[in-house]
Design a protein around this motif. Structure first.
Motif, PDB file in Angstrom:
ATOM      1  N   ILE A  38      -3.026   0.824  -2.502  1.00 26.96           N
ATOM      2  CA  ILE A  38      -3.685  -0.367  -0.781  1.00 26.96           C
ATOM      3  C   ILE A  38      -3.139  -1.454  -1.985  1.00 26.96           C
ATOM      4  O   ILE A  38      -3.567  -1.078  -3.335  1.00 26.96           O
ATOM      5  CB  ILE A  38      -4.346   0.325  -0.522  1.00 26.96           C
ATOM      6  N   THR A  80      -5.520   6.141   3.947  1.00 28.02           N
ATOM      7  CA  THR A  80      -7.150   7.173   4.391  1.00 28.02           C
ATOM      8  C   THR A  80      -7.913   7.899   3.954  1.00 28.02           C
ATOM      9  O   THR A  80      -8.743   7.868   3.627  1.00 28.02           O
ATOM     10  CB  THR A  80      -6.707   6.497   6.210  1.00 28.02           C
ATOM     11  N   ALA A  81      -6.733   9.032   3.673  1.00 34.58           N
ATOM     12  CA  ALA A  81      -7.080  10.481   3.494  1.00 34.58           C
ATOM     13  C   ALA A  81      -7.628  10.539   2.682  1.00 34.58           C
ATOM     14  O   ALA A  81      -8.772  10.725   1.773  1.00 34.58           O
ATOM     15  CB  ALA A  81      -5.912  11.483   3.646  1.00 34.58           C
ATOM     16  N   SER A 113      -5.304  -3.225   3.191  1.00 29.60           N
ATOM     17  CA  SER A 113      -4.141  -2.703   3.487  1.00 29.60           C
ATOM     18  C   SER A 113      -3.453  -2.118   2.730  1.00 29.60           C
ATOM     19  O   SER A 113      -3.303  -2.040   1.359  1.00 29.60           O
ATOM     20  CB  SER A 113      -3.431  -4.190   3.386  1.00 29.60           C
ATOM     21  N   LEU A 114      -1.959  -1.425   3.362  1.00 32.84           N
ATOM     22  CA  LEU A 114      -0.956  -0.835   3.107  1.00 32.84           C
ATOM     23  C   LEU A 114      -0.188  -1.406   1.690  1.00 32.84           C
ATOM     24  O   LEU A 114       0.131  -2.521   2.134  1.00 32.84           O
ATOM     25  CB  LEU A 114      -0.486   0.211   3.938  1.00 32.84           C
ATOM     26  N   PRO A 164       0.297   5.357   5.776  1.00 33.55           N
ATOM     27  CA  PRO A 164      -0.957   4.849   5.886  1.00 33.55           C
ATOM     28  C   PRO A 164      -2.076   6.181   6.179  1.00 33.55           C
ATOM     29  O   PRO A 164      -3.109   5.800   5.639  1.00 33.55           O
ATOM     30  CB  PRO A 164      -0.894   4.876   6.904  1.00 33.55           C
ATOM     31  N   LEU A 165      -1.589   7.441   6.655  1.00 33.66           N
ATOM     32  CA  LEU A 165      -2.144   8.145   6.882  1.00 33.66           C
ATOM     33  C   LEU A 165      -2.761   8.962   5.624  1.00 33.66           C
ATOM     34  O   LEU A 165      -4.205   9.525   4.986  1.00 33.66           O
ATOM     35  CB  LEU A 165      -1.459   8.961   7.970  1.00 33.66           C
ATOM     36  N   HIS A 195      -9.093   8.056   0.616  1.00 35.51           N
ATOM     37  CA  HIS A 195     -10.072   7.188   0.260  1.00 35.51           C
ATOM     38  C   HIS A 195     -11.078   7.646   1.531  1.00 35.51           C
ATOM     39  O   HIS A 195     -12.452   7.907   0.796  1.00 35.51           O
ATOM     40  CB  HIS A 195      -9.861   6.080   1.018  1.00 35.51           C
ATOM     41  N   VAL A 196     -11.000   8.273   2.041  1.00 38.19           N
ATOM     42  CA  VAL A 196     -12.293   9.059   3.167  1.00 38.19           C
ATOM     43  C   VAL A 196     -12.335  10.263   2.517  1.00 38.19           C
ATOM     44  O   VAL A 196     -13.872  10.306   2.381  1.00 38.19           O
ATOM     45  CB  VAL A 196     -12.071   8.959   5.085  1.00 38.19           C
ATOM     46  N   GLY A 255      -5.077   7.746  -3.906  1.00 35.41           N
ATOM     47  CA  GLY A 255      -5.556   5.993  -2.700  1.00 35.41           C
ATOM     48  C   GLY A 255      -5.244   4.742  -3.270  1.00 35.41           C
ATOM     49  O   GLY A 255      -4.768   4.239  -2.472  1.00 35.41           O
TER      50      GLY A 255
END
Length: 175
Positions: free
Chosen positions: A56, A103-104, A74-75, A99-100, A106-107, A52
Motif C-alpha cells: 500500500i 487488506t487481510a 491505496s494499493l 487488494p484482498l 492489515h486487518v 501488507g
C-alpha cells in the motif's frame, strides 16, 4: 576417606548434578501460556503487517522503526505488478488478489495484536501462509513452517489473558 565436593554436599539432594535438568525443566514449565501467546500474536502480526505495508501507499505505521505516516491507504502499483508477474496465483485474478491480500495483511494482524477474533484471524493467516507456500514460494517451507506453527498454537490455545477475547469471555461468563 572419600570426600564429597563442597558444591554438592548431598548426593541425592536438590543440588545434585542429576537434579539440575529437572530443576531447569520445572523452571521452564512456569513460563506463562499468556506470555507465549502474546509474543506469538505480536510476532506473527508483525510479519504480516510489514508485508501488507509493502502493498500500500498513503499509510505507514511501524512502531518498531518509529515510522508513522497517516493517510488514506491505496494499493501500490508494485503490489499489482507482484501479483501479475511473480505470485501468479491460480483461480484468482491479480486485480482481486492484490487488494484482498493487502487488506487481510492489515486487518488480521491488527485483530491478533489486540487479541480479538484470534482463532479466526490465525486461521485466515494460516490459509494465506499455505497459499504462499503451495503456489508462490514452495522452497520457503522453513519460514512458512515457523509461521504455521505459531498460527496453529494460537488456533489451539487462543490469545491468552492479555486479549480482548479473554476480556469478552470473562464478561460473558465464558471463563
Amino acid at each position: 576417606m572419600n570426600a564429597m565436593p563442597e558444591t554438592f554436599p548431598h548426593r541425592n539432594g536438590p543440588t545434585a548434578p542429576h537434579a539440575l535438568p529437572h530443576r531447569a525443566l520445572a523452571l521452564l514449565s512456569r513460563i506463562p501460556d499468556s506470555l507465549i501467546a502474546f509474543v506469538a500474536r505480536f510476532s506473527i502480526a508483525a510479519v504480516f503487517w510489514k508485508s501488507g505495508q509493502t502493498k500500500i501507499e498513503g499509510l505507514a505505521i511501524d512502531l518498531v522503526s518509529g515510522e508513522f505516516r497517516l493517510g488514506l491507504p491505496s494499493l501500490s502499483d508494485n503490489a499489482l505488478f507482484l501479483f501479475r508477474e511473480e505470485y501468479r496465483l491460480p483461480l484468482i485474478p491479480p486485480e482481486i488478489a492484490a487488494p484482498l491480500a493487502a487488506t487481510a495483511e492489515h486487518v488480521f494482524p491488527l485483530l491478533l495484536l489486540v487479541g480479538l477474533a484470534t482463532r479466526l484471524s490465525a486461521a485466515a493467516l494460516l490459509m494465506m501462509t499455505l497459499t504462499i507456500q503451495l503456489f508462490v514460494y514452495p522452497d520457503a517451507y522453513p519460514t512458512h513452517g515457523t509461521w504455521a506453527a505459531v498460527l496453529l498454537y494460537l488456533m489451539a490455545h487462543g490469545p491468552g489473558r492479555v486479549s480482548l477475547d479473554h476480556w469478552i469471555a470473562r464478561r460473558c461468563g465464558g471463563h
